[in-house]
Design a protein around this motif. Structure first.
Motif, PDB file in Angstrom:
ATOM      1  N   ASP A   1       0.825  -1.208   0.000  1.00 49.51           N
ATOM      2  CA  ASP A   1       0.000   0.000   0.000  1.00 49.51           C
ATOM      3  C   ASP A   1       0.860   1.260   0.000  1.00 49.51           C
ATOM      4  O   ASP A   1       0.596   2.216  -0.736  1.00 49.51           O
ATOM      5  N   GLU A   2       1.907   1.261   0.820  1.00 52.51           N
ATOM      6  CA  GLU A   2       2.801   2.422   0.875  1.00 52.51           C
ATOM      7  C   GLU A   2       3.545   2.610  -0.442  1.00 52.51           C
ATOM      8  O   GLU A   2       3.656   3.729  -0.958  1.00 52.51           O
ATOM      9  N   LEU A   3       4.052   1.501  -0.997  1.00 52.95           N
ATOM     10  CA  LEU A   3       4.801   1.599  -2.253  1.00 52.95           C
ATOM     11  C   LEU A   3       3.909   2.037  -3.407  1.00 52.95           C
ATOM     12  O   LEU A   3       4.367   2.746  -4.305  1.00 52.95           O
ATOM     13  N   ARG A   4       2.656   1.616  -3.396  1.00 55.53           N
ATOM     14  CA  ARG A   4       1.727   2.038  -4.445  1.00 55.53           C
ATOM     15  C   ARG A   4       1.597   3.554  -4.436  1.00 55.53           C
ATOM     16  O   ARG A   4       1.717   4.209  -5.480  1.00 55.53           O
ATOM     17  N   SER A   5       1.387   4.128  -3.252  1.00 63.83           N
ATOM     18  CA  SER A   5       1.230   5.584  -3.192  1.00 63.83           C
ATOM     19  C   SER A   5       2.534   6.308  -3.502  1.00 63.83           C
ATOM     20  O   SER A   5       2.527   7.331  -4.192  1.00 63.83           O
ATOM     21  N   VAL A   6       3.666   5.769  -3.033  1.00 69.83           N
ATOM     22  CA  VAL A   6       4.963   6.411  -3.305  1.00 69.83           C
ATOM     23  C   VAL A   6       5.271   6.370  -4.797  1.00 69.83           C
ATOM     24  O   VAL A   6       5.727   7.363  -5.377  1.00 69.83           O
ATOM     25  N   CYS A   7       5.030   5.234  -5.437  1.00 71.53           N
ATOM     26  CA  CYS A   7       5.312   5.111  -6.877  1.00 71.53           C
ATOM     27  C   CYS A   7       4.427   6.034  -7.700  1.00 71.53           C
ATOM     28  O   CYS A   7       4.870   6.610  -8.684  1.00 71.53           O
ATOM     29  N   ARG A   8       3.185   6.161  -7.293  1.00 69.73           N
ATOM     30  CA  ARG A   8       2.275   7.034  -8.038  1.00 69.73           C
ATOM     31  C   ARG A   8       2.579   8.509  -7.810  1.00 69.73           C
ATOM     32  O   ARG A   8       2.379   9.330  -8.709  1.00 69.73           O
ATOM     33  N   LEU A   9       3.064   8.844  -6.616  1.00 69.95           N
ATOM     34  CA  LEU A   9       3.380  10.251  -6.330  1.00 69.95           C
ATOM     35  C   LEU A   9       4.730  10.678  -6.894  1.00 69.95           C
ATOM     36  O   LEU A   9       4.858  11.749  -7.471  1.00 69.95           O
TER      37      LEU A   9
ATOM     38  N   GLY B   1       7.088   8.513  -8.752  1.00 72.16           N
ATOM     39  CA  GLY B   1       7.635   7.801  -9.901  1.00 72.16           C
ATOM     40  C   GLY B   1       7.049   8.262 -11.217  1.00 72.16           C
ATOM     41  O   GLY B   1       6.162   9.117 -11.261  1.00 72.16           O
ATOM     42  N   PRO B   2       7.535   7.685 -12.318  1.00 70.03           N
ATOM     43  CA  PRO B   2       6.964   7.984 -13.625  1.00 70.03           C
ATOM     44  C   PRO B   2       5.500   7.505 -13.704  1.00 70.03           C
ATOM     45  O   PRO B   2       5.070   6.708 -12.882  1.00 70.03           O
ATOM     46  N   PRO B   3       4.769   7.958 -14.699  1.00 67.35           N
ATOM     47  CA  PRO B   3       3.331   7.662 -14.762  1.00 67.35           C
ATOM     48  C   PRO B   3       2.967   6.170 -14.753  1.00 67.35           C
ATOM     49  O   PRO B   3       1.983   5.792 -14.147  1.00 67.35           O
ATOM     50  N   ASP B   4       3.719   5.322 -15.406  1.00 66.09           N
ATOM     51  CA  ASP B   4       3.329   3.909 -15.494  1.00 66.09           C
ATOM     52  C   ASP B   4       4.190   3.002 -14.609  1.00 66.09           C
ATOM     53  O   ASP B   4       4.205   1.792 -14.795  1.00 66.09           O
ATOM     54  N   MET B   5       4.864   3.567 -13.637  1.00 64.37           N
ATOM     55  CA  MET B   5       5.798   2.790 -12.825  1.00 64.37           C
ATOM     56  C   MET B   5       5.098   1.679 -12.044  1.00 64.37           C
ATOM     57  O   MET B   5       5.544   0.537 -12.037  1.00 64.37           O
ATOM     58  N   TRP B   6       3.980   1.979 -11.390  1.00 62.57           N
ATOM     59  CA  TRP B   6       3.318   0.991 -10.552  1.00 62.57           C
ATOM     60  C   TRP B   6       2.773  -0.178 -11.372  1.00 62.57           C
ATOM     61  O   TRP B   6       2.883  -1.330 -10.958  1.00 62.57           O
ATOM     62  N   GLU B   7       2.236   0.097 -12.556  1.00 60.02           N
ATOM     63  CA  GLU B   7       1.724  -0.977 -13.407  1.00 60.02           C
ATOM     64  C   GLU B   7       2.860  -1.886 -13.877  1.00 60.02           C
ATOM     65  O   GLU B   7       2.722  -3.106 -13.923  1.00 60.02           O
TER      66      GLU B   7
END
Length: 154
Positions: A82-90, A92-98
């Protein structure tokens, strides 16, 4: 062999390193090995939860401490994701989490297959040793019975 008691700490350490690197602006491709480690830990948590981390005799001696350690690891992994999802979206690049999700799924499957292969090999080895031991014991006892019967006849 999965060390169940250390899984939660490993999850927290890996996720903290990833989070700090993403916040620092590190490239997503350079972080993929770290995300792979997180996926491996997830596969190990799932294997431990299913009881596949122990052999036949080990399953007879499961402790409550081990159960709580598995639950703690599952909670730590969920919080880390959950934390990494929000950090990556905030940060990281636009498609990083996917991209991370795709790579983690592939890494999780690979690691689960390796863990299953190790467990199957261990179980086969235990079965073979048990059969050989049983056969040797049978022949020794049969020989003793025959020897005892022959000495009683005399």
């Amino acid at each position: 062999m999965i060390e169940v008691l250390a899984l939660a700490g490993a999850v927290k350490a890996v996720s903290g390193a990833i989070s700090a690197a993403v916040k620092a602006g590190k490239d997503a491709s350079s972080l993929m090995p770290e995300f792979g480690k997180l996926a491996q830990l997830d596969a190990e948590i799932r294997m431990a939860e299913a009881g596949g981390h122990k052999g036949f005799l080990g399953n007879l001696t499961s402790s409550e401490e081990e159960g709580f350690a598995i639950a703690q690891a599952k909670l730590a992994h969920k919080q880390a994701v959950d934390e990494l999802r929000s950090v990556c979206r905030l940060y990281g690049p636009p498609d990083m989490w996917e991209t991370v999700l795709r790579e983690q799924a592939a890494a999780r499957v690979r690691h689960a297959e390796v863990l299953k292969a190790h467990a199957d090999k261990r179980d086969k080895t235990v079965a073979i040793i048990s059969m050989v031991f049983g056969a040797v014991l049978f022949f020794i006892l049969s020989g003793l019975i025959i020897f005892g019967a022959s000495t009683l006849n005399k």
